[in-house]
Design a protein around this motif. Structure first.
Motif, short mmCIF file in Angstrom:
data_model
loop_
_atom_site.label_atom_id
_atom_site.label_comp_id
_atom_site.label_asym_id
_atom_site.label_seq_id
_atom_site.Cartn_x
_atom_site.Cartn_y
_atom_site.Cartn_z
N ALA A 111 0.80 -1.22 0.00
CA ALA A 111 0.00 0.00 0.00
C ALA A 111 0.83 1.27 0.00
O ALA A 111 0.37 2.31 -0.47
CB ALA A 111 -0.94 0.01 1.21
N ALA A 112 2.06 1.22 0.55
CA ALA A 112 2.88 2.43 0.65
C ALA A 112 4.31 2.02 0.99
O ALA A 112 4.55 0.93 1.53
CB ALA A 112 2.33 3.35 1.73
N PRO A 113 5.28 2.88 0.70
CA PRO A 113 6.67 2.62 1.11
C PRO A 113 6.78 2.50 2.63
O PRO A 113 6.03 3.15 3.37
CB PRO A 113 7.43 3.85 0.59
N VAL A 114 7.73 1.69 3.07
CA VAL A 114 7.88 1.38 4.49
C VAL A 114 9.28 1.76 4.98
O VAL A 114 10.27 1.48 4.30
CB VAL A 114 7.67 -0.13 4.76
N THR A 115 9.35 2.39 6.14
CA THR A 115 10.61 2.58 6.86
C THR A 115 10.39 2.18 8.30
O THR A 115 9.25 1.96 8.74
CB THR A 115 11.10 4.03 6.78
N GLY A 116 11.47 2.08 9.07
CA GLY A 116 11.36 1.67 10.45
C GLY A 116 12.02 2.65 11.40
O GLY A 116 12.93 3.39 11.03
N LEU A 117 11.55 2.65 12.65
CA LEU A 117 12.13 3.46 13.71
C LEU A 117 12.26 2.60 14.95
O LEU A 117 11.26 2.16 15.51
CB LEU A 117 11.25 4.68 14.01
N GLY A 118 13.49 2.35 15.36
CA GLY A 118 13.75 1.64 16.60
C GLY A 118 13.88 2.64 17.74
O GLY A 118 14.66 3.59 17.66
N VAL A 119 13.11 2.44 18.80
CA VAL A 119 13.08 3.37 19.93
C VAL A 119 13.71 2.69 21.14
O VAL A 119 13.27 1.61 21.55
CB VAL A 119 11.63 3.78 20.26
N ALA A 120 14.72 3.32 21.72
CA ALA A 120 15.39 2.74 22.88
C ALA A 120 14.41 2.60 24.04
O ALA A 120 13.61 3.50 24.31
CB ALA A 120 16.57 3.61 23.30
N GLU A 121 14.50 1.48 24.75
CA GLU A 121 13.58 1.23 25.86
C GLU A 121 13.72 2.28 26.95
O GLU A 121 12.76 2.57 27.67
CB GLU A 121 13.82 -0.16 26.44
N SER A 122 14.90 2.89 27.06
CA SER A 122 15.15 3.88 28.11
C SER A 122 14.73 5.29 27.72
O SER A 122 14.84 6.22 28.54
CB SER A 122 16.64 3.89 28.47
N LEU A 123 14.24 5.50 26.49
CA LEU A 123 13.95 6.85 26.03
C LEU A 123 12.87 7.50 26.90
O LEU A 123 11.82 6.91 27.16
CB LEU A 123 13.50 6.83 24.57
N ALA A 124 13.13 8.71 27.36
CA ALA A 124 12.20 9.42 28.23
C ALA A 124 10.91 9.76 27.50
O ALA A 124 10.89 9.90 26.28
CB ALA A 124 12.85 10.70 28.75
N THR A 125 9.85 9.91 28.27
CA THR A 125 8.54 10.19 27.68
C THR A 125 8.57 11.42 26.78
O THR A 125 8.04 11.39 25.66
CB THR A 125 7.50 10.39 28.79
N ALA A 126 9.17 12.50 27.25
CA ALA A 126 9.20 13.73 26.45
C ALA A 126 9.88 13.50 25.11
O ALA A 126 9.44 14.04 24.08
CB ALA A 126 9.91 14.84 27.22
N ASP A 127 10.93 12.69 25.10
CA ASP A 127 11.65 12.42 23.85
C ASP A 127 10.82 11.50 22.93
O ASP A 127 10.87 11.64 21.71
CB ASP A 127 13.01 11.79 24.14
#
Length: 237
Positions: A111-127
């Protein structure tokens, strides 16, 4: 602008080849995840971003064509994120994105091009919220496939053993995910999530940031805790 989102868990057991003899036990969960991906396709997005929790050294962006593997689980199965491929191997997908890649391959996503974003488990809520807002800034119709598990401490046989707080945490997360409540997702406490081994928290909060002004409605598709781990499936549209 965010036009649709799907929330799915990311246990390797979602892949039947990894689950082997236990595969039928998770058939209802697989069906719900496939239904959620179908909602994304129906939204006719211009781009799909897969968001999932990653180890610190796996956090960052992944291009279309990035590879993942389940060989670490004794299965000769490799996956690719989307159909595009720039010809370079690059960093392998973290497990959450590899499971997402398997889901997209299973549905024949085109349906559309795909990319990924890995988010660190420790990343603060604001970030996390800021990362979500940044995803939603470019023009065009954005869809998100958000991969993350609830608490792994729901029963005495769970990977993290029983914690009496786990059921309440998962109930709050399920309610927020099922109703597209961005404020409730943003309010999830990172320290509590870490203690309860709820690795989906940062990915869910990225979704909360992306959806702040999108006006989406949520719908729960699945909520259970097989093997003592909270699994949630929901769609926002």
């Amino acid at each position: 602008m965010l036009v649709a989102a799907a929330v799915c868990p990311c246990p390797p057991l979602l892949v039947p080849e990894v689950a082997a003899g236990a595969a039928p036990e998770l058939d209802p969960l697989r069906a719900a995840c496939l239904d959620a991906v179908a909602v994304l396709a129906a939204a006719r997005p211009d781009r799909l971003v897969v968001v999932g929790t990653a180890p610190e050294d796996g956090a960052g962006t992944y291009p279309a064509g990035a590879r993942g593997s389940f060989r670490g689980f004794g299965v000769a199965l490799d996956v690719r994120l989307g159909r595009d491929d720039d010809g370079t191997a690059g960093q392998p997908l973290p497990l959450s994105l590899a499971v997402a890649a398997w889901l997209l391959e299973r549905t024949g996503w085109s349906a559309a091009p795909v990319t990924g974003l890995g988010v660190a488990e420790s990343l603060a809520t604001a970030d996390c919220l800021a990362a979500g807002r940044e995803l939603a800034v470019p023009e065009g119709r954005l869809a998100l496939l958000v991969m993350g598990d609830g608490s792994a401490r729901r029963t005495v046989k769970a990977p993290g053993y029983l914690d009496e707080r786990a059921e309440g945490f998962d109930a709050a997360a399920a309610a927020a995910l099922g109703s597209a409540d961005t404020a409730a997702l943003a309010a999830l406490d990172p320290a509590t999530a870490r203690e309860l081994q709820a690795v989906g928290r940062p990915a869910w909060q990225v979704l909360a940031g992306a959806a702040e002004d999108a006006g989406l409605s949520g719908r729960p598709l699945y909520e259970d805790a097989p093997y003592g781990v909270g699994y949630h499936v929901a769609v926002w549209s």
